[in-house]
Structures are given as C-alpha cells and as structure tokens.
Design a protein around this motif. Sequence first.
Motif, PDB file in Angstrom:
ATOM      1  N   ALA A 147       0.860  -1.186   0.000  1.00 46.91           N
ATOM      2  CA  ALA A 147       0.000   0.000   0.000  1.00 46.91           C
ATOM      3  C   ALA A 147       0.894   1.232   0.000  1.00 46.91           C
ATOM      4  CB  ALA A 147      -0.907   0.014   1.224  1.00 46.91           C
ATOM      5  N   ILE A 148       0.700   2.076  -0.999  1.00 42.92           N
ATOM      6  CA  ILE A 148       1.573   3.247  -1.137  1.00 42.92           C
ATOM      7  C   ILE A 148       0.750   4.524  -1.126  1.00 42.92           C
ATOM      8  CG2 ILE A 148       3.122   4.478  -2.715  1.00 42.92           C
ATOM      9  CD1 ILE A 148       4.357   1.909  -3.487  1.00 42.92           C
ATOM     10  N   THR A 149       1.218   5.495  -0.370  1.00 40.01           N
ATOM     11  CA  THR A 149       0.675   6.854  -0.407  1.00 40.01           C
ATOM     12  C   THR A 149       1.746   7.761  -0.999  1.00 40.01           C
ATOM     13  OG1 THR A 149      -0.756   6.526   1.499  1.00 40.01           O
ATOM     14  CG2 THR A 149      -0.176   8.789   0.963  1.00 40.01           C
ATOM     15  N   ALA A 150       1.366   8.518  -2.015  1.00 40.40           N
ATOM     16  CA  ALA A 150       2.302   9.435  -2.669  1.00 40.40           C
ATOM     17  C   ALA A 150       1.898  10.871  -2.389  1.00 40.40           C
ATOM     18  CB  ALA A 150       2.327   9.189  -4.176  1.00 40.40           C
ATOM     19  N   LEU A 151       2.893  11.738  -2.236  1.00 38.53           N
ATOM     20  CA  LEU A 151       2.684  13.162  -2.008  1.00 38.53           C
ATOM     21  C   LEU A 151       3.321  13.952  -3.147  1.00 38.53           C
ATOM     22  CD1 LEU A 151       3.644  13.309   1.784  1.00 38.53           C
ATOM     23  CD2 LEU A 151       1.402  12.813   0.788  1.00 38.53           C
ATOM     24  N   GLY A 152       2.762  15.130  -3.420  1.00 39.31           N
ATOM     25  CA  GLY A 152       3.311  15.959  -4.483  1.00 39.31           C
ATOM     26  C   GLY A 152       3.134  17.434  -4.215  1.00 39.31           C
ATOM     27  N   ASP A 153       3.892  18.226  -4.949  1.00 40.62           N
ATOM     28  CA  ASP A 153       3.876  19.678  -4.794  1.00 40.62           C
ATOM     29  C   ASP A 153       3.402  20.320  -6.095  1.00 40.62           C
ATOM     30  OD1 ASP A 153       4.833  22.074  -3.095  1.00 40.62           O
ATOM     31  OD2 ASP A 153       5.795  22.414  -5.045  1.00 40.62           O
ATOM     32  N   LEU A 154       2.494  21.289  -6.002  1.00 41.50           N
ATOM     33  CA  LEU A 154       1.887  21.906  -7.183  1.00 41.50           C
ATOM     34  C   LEU A 154       2.716  23.040  -7.767  1.00 41.50           C
ATOM     35  CD1 LEU A 154      -1.799  21.808  -5.964  1.00 41.50           C
ATOM     36  CD2 LEU A 154      -0.949  20.740  -8.059  1.00 41.50           C
ATOM     37  N   GLY A 155       3.692  23.496  -7.055  1.00 38.48           N
ATOM     38  CA  GLY A 155       4.583  24.516  -7.610  1.00 38.48           C
ATOM     39  C   GLY A 155       3.893  25.812  -7.990  1.00 38.48           C
ATOM     40  N   GLY A 156       2.839  26.158  -7.274  1.00 38.46           N
ATOM     41  CA  GLY A 156       2.185  27.449  -7.499  1.00 38.46           C
ATOM     42  C   GLY A 156       1.087  27.459  -8.535  1.00 38.46           C
ATOM     43  N   VAL A 157       0.832  26.333  -9.213  1.00 42.24           N
ATOM     44  CA  VAL A 157      -0.240  26.296 -10.215  1.00 42.24           C
ATOM     45  C   VAL A 157      -1.469  25.622  -9.619  1.00 42.24           C
ATOM     46  CG1 VAL A 157       1.421  26.190 -12.106  1.00 42.24           C
ATOM     47  CG2 VAL A 157       0.464  24.074 -11.195  1.00 42.24           C
ATOM     48  N   PRO A 158      -2.665  25.894 -10.149  1.00 47.77           N
ATOM     49  CA  PRO A 158      -3.856  25.209  -9.647  1.00 47.77           C
ATOM     50  C   PRO A 158      -3.775  23.707  -9.916  1.00 47.77           C
ATOM     51  CG  PRO A 158      -4.454  27.131 -10.970  1.00 47.77           C
ATOM     52  CD  PRO A 158      -2.992  26.904 -11.181  1.00 47.77           C
ATOM     53  N   ALA A 159      -4.361  22.927  -9.043  1.00 53.33           N
ATOM     54  CA  ALA A 159      -4.459  21.490  -9.289  1.00 53.33           C
ATOM     55  C   ALA A 159      -5.330  21.255 -10.515  1.00 53.33           C
ATOM     56  CB  ALA A 159      -5.055  20.790  -8.077  1.00 53.33           C
ATOM     57  N   VAL A 160      -4.926  20.324 -11.360  1.00 47.48           N
ATOM     58  CA  VAL A 160      -5.711  19.991 -12.551  1.00 47.48           C
ATOM     59  C   VAL A 160      -6.604  18.809 -12.212  1.00 47.48           C
ATOM     60  CG1 VAL A 160      -5.653  19.421 -14.989  1.00 47.48           C
ATOM     61  CG2 VAL A 160      -3.779  20.722 -13.986  1.00 47.48           C
ATOM     62  N   THR A 161      -7.907  18.998 -12.314  1.00 49.59           N
ATOM     63  CA  THR A 161      -8.859  17.968 -11.928  1.00 49.59           C
ATOM     64  C   THR A 161      -9.539  17.371 -13.167  1.00 49.59           C
ATOM     65  OG1 THR A 161     -10.610  19.609 -11.664  1.00 49.59           O
ATOM     66  CG2 THR A 161      -9.245  19.123  -9.731  1.00 49.59           C
ATOM     67  N   ARG A 162     -10.489  16.481 -12.908  1.00 52.16           N
ATOM     68  CA  ARG A 162     -11.207  15.830 -14.001  1.00 52.16           C
ATOM     69  C   ARG A 162     -12.429  16.625 -14.472  1.00 52.16           C
ATOM     70  NH1 ARG A 162     -11.524   9.609 -11.608  1.00 52.16           N
ATOM     71  NH2 ARG A 162      -9.258   9.311 -11.321  1.00 52.16           N
ATOM     72  N   ASP A 163     -12.758  17.695 -13.769  1.00 48.46           N
ATOM     73  CA  ASP A 163     -14.045  18.348 -14.028  1.00 48.46           C
ATOM     74  C   ASP A 163     -13.941  19.642 -14.839  1.00 48.46           C
ATOM     75  OD1 ASP A 163     -12.922  20.040 -12.175  1.00 48.46           O
ATOM     76  OD2 ASP A 163     -14.457  19.736 -10.637  1.00 48.46           O
ATOM     77  N   GLY A 164     -12.795  19.869 -15.495  1.00 46.17           N
ATOM     78  CA  GLY A 164     -12.607  21.142 -16.183  1.00 46.17           C
ATOM     79  C   GLY A 164     -12.751  21.097 -17.692  1.00 46.17           C
ATOM     80  N   ALA A 165     -13.046  19.926 -18.275  1.00 51.23           N
ATOM     81  CA  ALA A 165     -13.155  19.823 -19.736  1.00 51.23           C
ATOM     82  C   ALA A 165     -14.338  20.647 -20.240  1.00 51.23           C
ATOM     83  CB  ALA A 165     -13.309  18.366 -20.151  1.00 51.23           C
ATOM     84  N   ARG A 166     -14.156  21.279 -21.418  1.00 51.54           N
ATOM     85  CA  ARG A 166     -15.182  22.166 -21.973  1.00 51.54           C
ATOM     86  C   ARG A 166     -15.435  21.797 -23.428  1.00 51.54           C
ATOM     87  NH1 ARG A 166     -11.713  27.480 -20.106  1.00 51.54           N
ATOM     88  NH2 ARG A 166     -11.530  26.906 -17.898  1.00 51.54           N
ATOM     89  N   PRO A 167     -16.651  21.960 -23.908  1.00 53.71           N
ATOM     90  CA  PRO A 167     -16.917  21.725 -25.331  1.00 53.71           C
ATOM     91  C   PRO A 167     -15.958  22.533 -26.204  1.00 53.71           C
ATOM     92  CG  PRO A 167     -18.976  21.968 -24.153  1.00 53.71           C
ATOM     93  CD  PRO A 167     -17.880  22.309 -23.162  1.00 53.71           C
TER      94      PRO A 167
END
Length: 324
Positions: A147-167
């Motif tokens: 079982a692995i938990t990973a951590l990360g740093d966004l470096g000042g940019v917004p997190a990119v999620t799955r809900d931002g796609a647009r026509p």
Amino acid sequence: MANLSEGPGLGTPSVGDLGEFGLIAALTARLPQGPGVLLGPGDDAAVVAAPDGRVVATTDLLVADRHFRRDWSTPHDVGRKAAAANLADVAAMGATPTALLVGFAAPADLPAAWAEEFAAGLAAECAPVGASVVGGDVVRAEQLLVAITALGDLGGVPAVTRDGARPGDVVAVCGTLGASAAGLAVLSAGVRGHQSLVQAHRTPTPPYAAGPAAARLGVHALIDVSDGLLADLGHVAERSGVAVDLDSSAFVPSEELRAAAAELGASATQWMLTGGEDHALAGCFAPDVELPDGWVRVGRVHAGSGVTVDGSVPTGVAGWDHFR
C-alpha cells in the motif's frame, strides 16, 4: 545467529528471520532521501517540505496475484510498478512527486532479499522525479500486499482535476497505450517473445514531467490512464458534464503491438482503447493551445455525455474494474 529454516533455502534469510525492525532497517538502507525530506524514516512520522503550501496526496494498493505475479516479475520490477502507479496519479494533478509512504505486508517466509530488491525498485522509480520513500509500516500477513501513499507539490499552479473539460477542447494523450495490456496477454498465454510489451506490463514508464508541463499551459482536465482510455475519459466526461469523441485514426498500433495481437487473435486497437496500467496521461486542452512535445491529439470534447469513437458508442468493456 537467527534460525534460517523459514527461508526458501538453507542459508537464505526470510523477513521472519530479520524480524520487524531488522526488516525496516534493511529496507530503509535501500532508500536514499532527497533534499525535500526534512525528517526521513526512523521517527513516528516523516517531515516533508511543502513549498507551495498545498500537498497533493494519493494512495494505491498492489496485491500479489492480482496486480503482479512473483513468477512473472522480479521484486525490482514490482517496486518500480508500485511507485509508478502512484507517481503517475500525482503527475495527473499537475504536481511534481515529492515523497512516498509504503505499507508492506508479507508472509514471514518471504525471502528478505525479495523485500530488499523491492525497496531498491521503489528507489529507482522515484529517483528521476526527485521523490523519496520517507517512511511506512511493515506487518506479517498471509498474502503479499503493498500500500503506497504518494505526495506531491503543485509549484504554485492550480491542481488539474477531471471536471474542467469544456466543449471545443482538444483531447490529447501523452505516453504509451496498450503495451501493458498486450504484455499481460502475452504472459497469460504463455507465448514467447514480445519482450518490450512484457516489460511494459512489468514496469510501466509514465510521462511524469508531462503533467506539470500541461498544468503550466493551462490544461483544462487531466487524468492518469490506469484502467483504460475509454474508462478513464468516461470519468472526465462524467465529472465535466461533457461528451468526448475519439478519432479511431489517431490510434496507430506499433509493429510489435500488431504482431502480438495477430499471434493472440486480439485487437491491437482495443488494447490501446481499453488496456490499463500504462499510466499515460490524457488531457483536455483549449483548441488554441499548441500541444507540448509528446502529446498526440486523439479526439475532441462536445456538449453531451459519455465517450464515443467516431461518433458511435463503443461495445464491450471500457476498461478494468476490480470488482467485475
């Protein structure tokens, strides 16, 4: 000296011979610490720098004979694969991986050398992205599980999620598609050859840097292709309230993928569309964005719902589901 009778052969120590703390010492000896680790293994918890002030976190399980087989993969392979599955999820948020925490459950008679080489595989996969294994836990169990938990740093940019796609968005993919599924099929069939496909199943090679790079370009949605492109883009379509239509002509199988499909009576294109564990990245970019190097346009986002290929709903299984 410890009784070595529990190991697989005379003189070969097992994790039971080492004991809990001996095993921890053996594993951490294989795990170098990067500059972002303020306090590594050895205390109640680790301390990892978070320059951005936000931490991306994800977790994943690998179970023996479900995600890997010890007769198919070396322990080093399993370590790399376990790390890759989690590091790719961090990259899919547009973040740079920083640290892993590892839970390791194993039978007492597992060779200690297996566990040590597994740790070396973790370290090898983490090294190119600058991440460190900073801690975790070990426990005796009837079945080998990681079982692995990973951590990360966004470096000042917004997190990119799955809900931002647009026509109107362009759908693009970076990384390999179908190779891991083909490698699994080759191993399952017991046929010889196709070693690059087999190795792709044992040790995927996600395009880690492509996630943060896409985030800096303002990619609207991003996802790690872990369960199959159709299935994972289905998550994007559902969360974004849009439809995704893929262009079948964009999926050109490699020569080896075609050869394996011909030998096994399978479809190379189907492997590319539904095969998991390559950990490619799929993103939805604004139509006026010049795609970064390594990204290939494969479709477009429309108003509506669901995922289609050339305007038609695909038949059959869209991807991997652990409970089906």
